[in-house]
Design an enzyme around this catalytic site. Structure first.
Site, PDB file in Angstrom:
ATOM      1  N   HIS A 161       0.822  -1.211   0.000  1.00 29.26           N
ATOM      2  CA  HIS A 161       0.000   0.000   0.000  1.00 29.26           C
ATOM      3  C   HIS A 161       0.861   1.268   0.000  1.00 29.26           C
ATOM      4  CE1 HIS A 161      -2.445   3.181   1.928  1.00 29.26           C
ATOM      5  NE2 HIS A 161      -3.397   2.678   1.171  1.00 29.26           N
ATOM      6  N   ARG A 212      -6.727   1.428 -10.208  1.00 25.72           N
ATOM      7  CA  ARG A 212      -6.936   0.614  -9.004  1.00 25.72           C
ATOM      8  C   ARG A 212      -8.081   1.222  -8.206  1.00 25.72           C
ATOM      9  NH1 ARG A 212      -1.100   0.080  -8.653  1.00 25.72           N
ATOM     10  NH2 ARG A 212      -0.492  -2.106  -8.433  1.00 25.72           N
ATOM     11  N   ARG A 257     -10.402  -1.283 -13.015  1.00 24.36           N
ATOM     12  CA  ARG A 257     -10.332  -2.615 -12.424  1.00 24.36           C
ATOM     13  C   ARG A 257     -11.334  -2.702 -11.280  1.00 24.36           C
ATOM     14  NH1 ARG A 257      -5.095  -4.838  -9.430  1.00 24.36           N
ATOM     15  NH2 ARG A 257      -5.836  -3.449  -7.781  1.00 24.36           N
ATOM     16  N   GLU A 273      -3.115 -12.928 -12.908  1.00 27.41           N
ATOM     17  CA  GLU A 273      -2.347 -12.714 -11.674  1.00 27.41           C
ATOM     18  C   GLU A 273      -2.108 -13.992 -10.902  1.00 27.41           C
ATOM     19  OE1 GLU A 273      -3.404  -8.729  -9.751  1.00 27.41           O
ATOM     20  OE2 GLU A 273      -5.344  -9.531 -10.355  1.00 27.41           O
TER      21      GLU A 273
HETATM   22  C1  PEP Z   1      -0.567  -6.896  -9.710  1.00 28.58           C
HETATM   23  O1  PEP Z   1      -0.891  -7.788  -8.933  1.00 28.58           O
HETATM   24  O2  PEP Z   1       0.439  -6.931 -10.452  1.00 28.58           O
HETATM   25  C2  PEP Z   1      -1.402  -5.691  -9.816  1.00 28.58           C
HETATM   26  C3  PEP Z   1      -1.116  -4.758 -10.681  1.00 28.58           C
HETATM   27  O3  PEP Z   1      -2.409  -5.558  -8.921  1.00 28.58           O
HETATM   28  P1  PEP Z   1      -2.208  -5.079  -7.388  1.00 28.58           P
HETATM   29  O4  PEP Z   1      -0.804  -4.634  -7.239  1.00 28.58           O
HETATM   30  O5  PEP Z   1      -3.192  -3.994  -7.169  1.00 28.58           O
HETATM   31  O6  PEP Z   1      -2.526  -6.336  -6.646  1.00 28.58           O
HETATM   32 MG    MG Z   2      -2.860  -7.756  -8.156  1.00 24.71          MG
END
Ligand code: PEP
Ligand code: MG
Length: 757
Positions: free
Chosen positions: A398, A489, A536, A633
């Protein structure tokens, strides 16, 4: 030997004279001009402690300290320091010091000559942090009584709270750490600064010189941005001169005390060092380096036309130099903590440790926020901070994501920042290398701004897009000329609203939820219109949702990263997902046809089917009204990509942050395993390559939005695999675009050469 002249010391005398003292001796013996002086040795300190009979009482206080109780530690430090300040100094030692000082006065032909008094660490294998630190320099001390008083202050500084804490933490025995004190004639410098005898970041044989007006304190303390010069040591060619606006300088007032004053208007932007002086300095640098047989970091001063060296030490940080040219931490102090560089740029400010959400008010504009890990409710305070340091986390946590977006330098995963850094001390943070230095330095390399992330006029076939998390960051990201948003995001946008989406639903405020999402997304869609923006759907782990109003009922999961998040959660709570789809529908109806939808963290093609069905249900037809895609992912999704494609996809985006953690079984937020986290692991790269190739075969756009998409050398490989778009952090876009262009040209060139063969 309790007191020794520089002439009688050499670099092998660290055990008695400390690093500074021994080096000043070595330079003096080598005939390098050094203001004269002497060292009150570590043995003198030992004798003082023994004969004053204070060892036991000091050790007893130390034995009883709980170093994690900051107040008690401070109180103990104060108590020990006062014991030292009040204890008698052995008479013979006092006589020695007076004798050496008076002899120095005679030598320079001045009564009560001004001297600088500095602590000098005595053990090579102990880091500076175990000693008092560089601030224990007292300038313009004059007269033997004052000299003795300040030597005692240096001794006492061995028991600053920070030094005690450090030794305890690292199991150094307090009773084995001694301190020497350097007493040196003050050079009344007209100009002064630092010189590295090689480029400390590359090792190139270039003298890197920084200089400013007055005493060297202005440069060393970082009060001023000095002029910067580079001289090629081969032929003494001056290859770079950067003149800066030098606002302050240290000089002497009528009592001989050093004072900080404004630089006279006509000198502020004037060049400090002439060509001749630069060459003289460079020649001296060469001599020093030749003498020591290794690259050196020096402090110099010109007193009228006379050049002196005030200090010299080997550059121990070649390669991971804390004093890298472009990051310009200059002569800031020790590295206090190390972590991962999560958001590039230099920041300076006062440390404010936030251990509890109630303490957020402490953060005022320009402070350095130091915390275990940031949470969404900290974002308002993060905005005020000039830099952020966390104990936990990796480069995709974060704190990393938000600080990159806000353009705030950030260091994560230090392991110990909240316990090592002291409240209110000034620090300099290097968000590229992941270092936090003691002291405030004027940073030259600022956090990226709209101006310095300005688009380069480079055209690439592969699209180069931006990742955006917060609406307020959209303008800055759009100013890079990015080809759209490859990852919006949403959860950050939602999280910063402060209210759990489930609470809107529970309170019967669906429309408000839809509006909150639509209003925020519209800001981003406007900034990029008509370029595509991939929204997303929500993907916050439960431990992030928990801090929101209405988040109390979030489940406590053993490992939120493997838990109830992404599309699997949304399909369990379709009412929230439907609100999101309705928000996008609303925007489409307002003309924002540039917004697409992307689902996160899918492990089963069935999820794609269900999500598209829900989207149709709200009256927004996937692939027809709206581009609908997914993130890859989870290895399962990469392996089963054909089946997803069969169901129907307008685009795919590789979420390498998660793909890496799930392929390698490395929690991306866990600093203890951070060293095992690598997007370039062959297994991760295989999954990436496979996904790209399968998408290319099927004619589906394939992008990347994980952190790997901001790393030029990885992007270069992806272009080779045939990726059609890359989405990077705003600060990385210019570099990524150049890399993509080069990689594309290489492909064309290689093909042309092949044809000619
Ligand atoms: C990732 O997992 O690469 C991604 C872009 O999503 P996040 O970092 O928000 O999980
Ligand atoms: Mg991710």
């Amino acid at each position: 030997m309790y007191v020794v002249k520089f002439e009688d010391l050499s670099k092998s005398d660290i055990g008695i004279a400390g690093g500074k003292g021994a080096n000043l001796g070595e330079l003096t013996q080598a005939g390098i001009p050094v203001p004269p002086g002497f060292v009150v040795t570590a043995q003198a300190y030992e004798k003082f402690m023994d004969e004053a009979g204070i060892n036991d009482s000091v050790m007893q206080i130390l034995d009883e300290i709980d170093i994690n109780d900051t107040k008690a530690l401070q109180a103990a430090a104060e108590k020990i320091k006062s014991i030292i300040i009040e204890a008698p100094i052995p008479e013979d030692l006092v006589l020695f010091i007076r004798e050496f000082y008076n002899e120095l006065c005679q030598r320079v032909g001045e009564d009560d000559t001004d001297v600088a008094i500095r602590s000098s660490a005595t053990a090579e294998d102990l880091p500076e942090a175990s000693f008092a630190g560089q601030q224990d320099t007292f300038l313009h001390v004059s007269g033997d009584d004052e000299v003795i008083e300040y030597i005692r202050k240096c001794w006492a500084s061995l028991f600053e709270a920070r030094a005690i804490f450090y030794r305890e933490e690292n199991n150094f025995e307090h009773s084995k750490v001694y301190i020497a004190v350097v007493v040196q004639k003050m050079a009344i410098a007209d100009k002064a600064g630092v010189m590295f005898t090689v480029n400390p970041s590359t090792g190139e044989e270039i003298a890197l010189i920084e200089g400013s007006w007055g005493l060297g304190e202005a440069v060393v303390s970082g009060d001023v941005t000095p002029d910067n010069y580079q001289v090629d040591k081969k032929d003494n060619e001056i290859i770079n001169v950067t003149i800066s606006d030098k606002k302050v300088m240290y000089t002497n007032d009528e009592n001989g005390t050093s004072v900080k004053v404004e630089v006279p208007e006509d000198m502020r932007n004037a060049r400090v060092l002439s060509d001749e002086e630069l060459i003289e300095l460079t020649e001296m640098g060469k001599r020093v380096q030749a003498h020591y047989g290794e690259p050196m970091d020096t402090e110099w001063a010109f007193e009228r036309d006379n050049l002196f060296l005030l200090q010299a030490r080997p550059i121990t940080t070649l390669g991971d130099a804390p004093a890298e040219e472009d990051s310009d931490v200059g002569e800031t102090g020790d590295v206090l903590v190390k972590g991962l560089g999560a958001s590039p740029g230099m920041a300076t400010g006062k440390v404010k440790i936030v251990l509890d959400i109630d303490e957020l008010d402490k953060i005022k504009d320009g402070d350095i926020m130091v915390t275990t890990m940031t949470t969404p409710d900290m974002v308002p305070a993060m905005r005020r901070a000039s830099g952020i340091v966390t104990d936990e986390g990796g480069v995709t946590c974060h704190a990393s994501i938000i600080s990159r977006e806000l353009g705030i330098p950030c260091v994560v995963g230090t392991g110990n920042a909240t316990t090592t850094l002291e409240e209110n001390i000034g620090v300099t943070l290097d968000g590229k290398k992941g270092l936090v230095f003691e002291g405030i330095s004027e940073a030259k390399e600022e956090a990226p701004t709209v101006a310095n992330v300005e688009a380069a006029p480079i055209i690439t076939v592969t699209e180069v897009k931006a990742n955006v998390s917060m609406p307020e960051a959209a303008e800055r990201a759009a100013a890079t000329g990015a080809d759209g948003v490859g990852l919006l995001r949403t959860e950050h946008l939602m999280l910063t609203s402060g209210i759990h989406p489930g609470k809107f639903i529970a309170d019967g405020k669906e429309d408000e939820l839809i509006d909150t999402i639509a209003d925020n997304v519209q800001i981003v869609a406007d900034a990029f219109y008509p370029k595509p923006v991939w929204y997303r759907t929500l993907d916050a782990p439960t431990d992030e949702f928990i801090t929101l109003e209405g988040g109390e009922n979030e489940p406590r999961e053993h490992n939120p990263m493997l838990g109830w998040r992404g599309i699997r959660r949304e399909l369990d709570q379709p009412e929230i997902l439907k609100c999101e789809f309705k928000a996008i529908k609303k925007l489409h109806e307002k003309g924002y046809a540039n917004i697409g939808i992307m689902i996160p963290l899918s492990q089963n093609p069935e999820e794609l089917k269900q999500a598209t069905a829900l989207c149709s249900e709200v009256g927004l037809e996937p692939h027809k009204d709206v581009d609908f895609g997914m993130m890859v992912e989870i290895p399962a999704a990469a392996i089963m990509i054909d089946e997803y494609i069969k169901i129907g996809l307008d685009f795919v985006s590789l979420g390498t942050n998660d793909l890496t953690q799930y392929t390698l079984a490395v929690d991306r937020n866990n600093e203890f395993v951070a060293k095992h986290y690598s997007e370039e692991h062959p297994a991760v790269m295989k999954l990436i390559e496979r996904t790209i190739r399968k998408c290319a075969e099927a004619g589906v756009t394939c992008s990347i939005c994980g952190q790997a998409g901001s790393v030029p050398h990885i992007v270069e490989k992806l272009v080779g695999f045939g990726i059609t778009s890359v989405s990077s952090n705003a600060d990385a876009i210019a570099d990524v675009r150049k890399t993509v262009a080069r990689a594309e040209q290489k492909i064309i060139l290689d093909a042309a050469r092949k044809r000619l063969e």
